[in-house]
Design a protein around this motif. Structure first.
Motif, PDB file in Angstrom:
ATOM      1  N   UNK A 276      43.739 -17.146 -43.263  1.00 37.91           N
ATOM      2  CA  UNK A 276      43.900 -18.594 -43.398  1.00 37.91           C
ATOM      3  C   UNK A 276      44.623 -18.950 -44.691  1.00 37.91           C
ATOM      4  N   UNK A 277      45.308 -20.079 -44.660  1.00 35.59           N
ATOM      5  CA  UNK A 277      45.991 -20.592 -45.849  1.00 35.59           C
ATOM      6  C   UNK A 277      45.111 -21.667 -46.483  1.00 35.59           C
ATOM      7  N   UNK A 278      44.945 -21.571 -47.788  1.00 38.08           N
ATOM      8  CA  UNK A 278      44.073 -22.491 -48.515  1.00 38.08           C
ATOM      9  C   UNK A 278      44.868 -23.153 -49.644  1.00 38.08           C
ATOM     10  N   UNK A 279      44.803 -24.476 -49.685  1.00 38.23           N
ATOM     11  CA  UNK A 279      45.339 -25.225 -50.826  1.00 38.23           C
ATOM     12  C   UNK A 279      44.135 -25.805 -51.564  1.00 38.23           C
ATOM     13  N   UNK A 280      43.918 -25.295 -52.779  1.00 39.00           N
ATOM     14  CA  UNK A 280      42.711 -25.665 -53.523  1.00 39.00           C
ATOM     15  C   UNK A 280      43.127 -26.106 -54.925  1.00 39.00           C
ATOM     16  N   UNK A 281      42.844 -27.394 -55.222  1.00 36.44           N
ATOM     17  CA  UNK A 281      43.219 -27.961 -56.524  1.00 36.44           C
ATOM     18  C   UNK A 281      44.686 -27.704 -56.831  1.00 36.44           C
ATOM     19  N   UNK A 282      45.527 -27.835 -55.801  1.00 34.59           N
ATOM     20  CA  UNK A 282      46.970 -27.713 -55.966  1.00 34.59           C
ATOM     21  C   UNK A 282      47.515 -26.312 -55.834  1.00 34.59           C
ATOM     22  N   UNK A 283      46.681 -25.286 -55.840  1.00 32.57           N
ATOM     23  CA  UNK A 283      47.133 -23.901 -55.728  1.00 32.57           C
ATOM     24  C   UNK A 283      47.173 -23.474 -54.262  1.00 32.57           C
ATOM     25  N   UNK A 284      48.264 -22.822 -53.867  1.00 34.79           N
ATOM     26  CA  UNK A 284      48.447 -22.373 -52.487  1.00 34.79           C
ATOM     27  C   UNK A 284      48.217 -20.874 -52.420  1.00 34.79           C
ATOM     28  N   UNK A 285      47.354 -20.438 -51.530  1.00 32.05           N
ATOM     29  CA  UNK A 285      47.056 -19.019 -51.407  1.00 32.05           C
ATOM     30  C   UNK A 285      46.488 -18.722 -50.030  1.00 32.05           C
ATOM     31  N   UNK A 286      46.411 -17.425 -49.700  1.00 24.43           N
ATOM     32  CA  UNK A 286      45.668 -17.035 -48.512  1.00 24.43           C
ATOM     33  C   UNK A 286      44.253 -16.667 -48.937  1.00 24.43           C
TER      34      UNK A 286
END
Length: 377
Positions: A276-286
């Motif tokens: 899954x792709x996660x955008x958390x507090x502006x950071x994009x990561x898997x």
């Protein structure tokens, strides 16, 4: 008069009377392009000569080994895609009408035909058969589309959500082949406030895989509503898959997440599925640590450890099937891949499913995606 057969056709004449057969051949030889005629004196002989090259069958209904409409029924069964023109005697004109009602394209009374009428009847019969087959194809396509629509509705249901704190967006696109695949997803919120999300992909394409995806999706929803959200759920889905699949090679990947009621933590199991792709507090990561185990249907003793994913206050998460990362992008039709997907999300600054989909090119597989996002208060 000259008949209007302007191209060389291949015909089969089924006629036991030598005189009538000679008359038909003579009339057809007057055409601008005399057809190639195969002659059979009985239905038995006709079976050996009725090849795919035959474009029209002229059949007398008084044969030594078949009577009246029996002969027509045999010919229609042997050549369902070939035009059939029935020949009748002067006293059997009513049989010709019955023959058309039974499936023949037209009929002629032997004593009333000339070269022009015969050529026109053959051409008419062939065109009517093309039209009948085209109409049949449209009906079958419509039925297939309706069936696919029913399957898609079962594969892609409405979410069971009673919170306004989460934005929920889904998208589904069929692959380039247009054949329905086994991609499925679902979202359910349980009474404790937890939000449960799943997305899965049955390997292969076609109605069997789609039906299996429906069964797994419904089983997942049922188990979640019954309070089973851990290893018991996955083992039950694995057992169902093994019981329902058509061949032992069929497997299923899936990703499921349980988002806690305070929306600050996701407990995930990634079962041989793309991360899954996660955008958390502006950071994009898997999501790290994926997959957490193999696909369903491969190892009987498989385990799928939980991946705890802190979400924080501002987050978006996208679950998707491999049709997305296997899509092509750019002028050179390169595969998007996971890194390419992350680059697109970073470029957009957020996960926007519609913008992502417009950026991908040809789909080799179905594309399904679920986006869950915490709404800002």
């Amino acid at each position: 008069m000259t008949g209007h057969l302007s191209e060389t056709l291949t015909l089969l004449l089924i006629e036991d009377d030598d005189g009538d057969a000679f008359l038909v051949e003579e009339l057809l030889n007057e055409a601008d392009a005399p057809p190639k005629i195969f002659w059979a004196r009985s239905l038995k002989e006709a079976k050996a000569k009725l090849t795919p090259q035959i474009q029209c069958v002229l059949v007398d209904l008084s044969l030594p080994d078949a009577t009246r409409l029996e002969a027509l029924e045999e010919v229609l069964a042997l050549a369902p895609h070939t035009a059939v023109l029935v020949l009748t005697g002067l006293r059997d004109a009513h049989v010709g009408v019955a023959a058309v009602q039974a499936g023949a394209q037209d009929y002629l009374v032997k004593g009333d035909i000339d070269a022009r009428l015969l050529a026109r009847a053959i051409r008419y019969s062939m065109e009517r058969k093309r039209a009948d087959l085209a109409q049949l194809g449209l009906v079958q396509a419509e039925l297939t589309a309706k069936e696919n629509s029913r399957l898609q509705n079962a594969l892609l249901p409405s979410p069971l959500l009673h919170t306004q704190a989460i934005e929920h967006v889904t998208r589904y696109l069929p692959g380039s082949g247009g054949t329905l695949a086994g991609d499925f997803f679902d979202t359910v919120q349980t009474p404790d406030g937890s939000v449960h999300v799943v997305i899965g992909d049955v390997c292969g394409h076609g109605p069997d895989e789609a039906a299996l995806g429906v069964a797994l999706r419904i089983a997942w929803r049922t188990l979640v509503l019954a309070g089973q959200t851990d290893d018991t759920l996955l083992r039950t889905l694995d057992a169902l898959l093994r019981a329902e699949r058509q061949t032992p090679e069929i497997f299923t990947t899936l990703c499921m997440a349980t988002i806690t009621a305070d929306l600050r933590l996701a407990r995930m199991r990634v079962v041989g599925h793309p991360p899954p792709v996660l955008v958390r507090d502006g950071a994009v990561q898997v999501v790290d640590g994926t997959p957490s185990g193999p696909p369903l249907g491969i190892f009987a003793d498989a385990e799928w450890p939980v991946i705890d994913v802190p979400l924080g206050e501002d987050w978006s998460m996208m679950l998707y099937t491999d049709g997305l990362i296997e899509a092509t992008v750019g002028e050179r039709d390169e595969l998007l891949g996971v890194e390419g997907l992350l680059d697109l999300v970073r470029e957009h600054g957020t996960i926007d499913l519609d913008r992502l989909i417009t950026r991908v090119g040809k789909l080799s597989d179905d594309l399904a995606a679920v986006l869950v996002r915490r709404r800002r208060s």
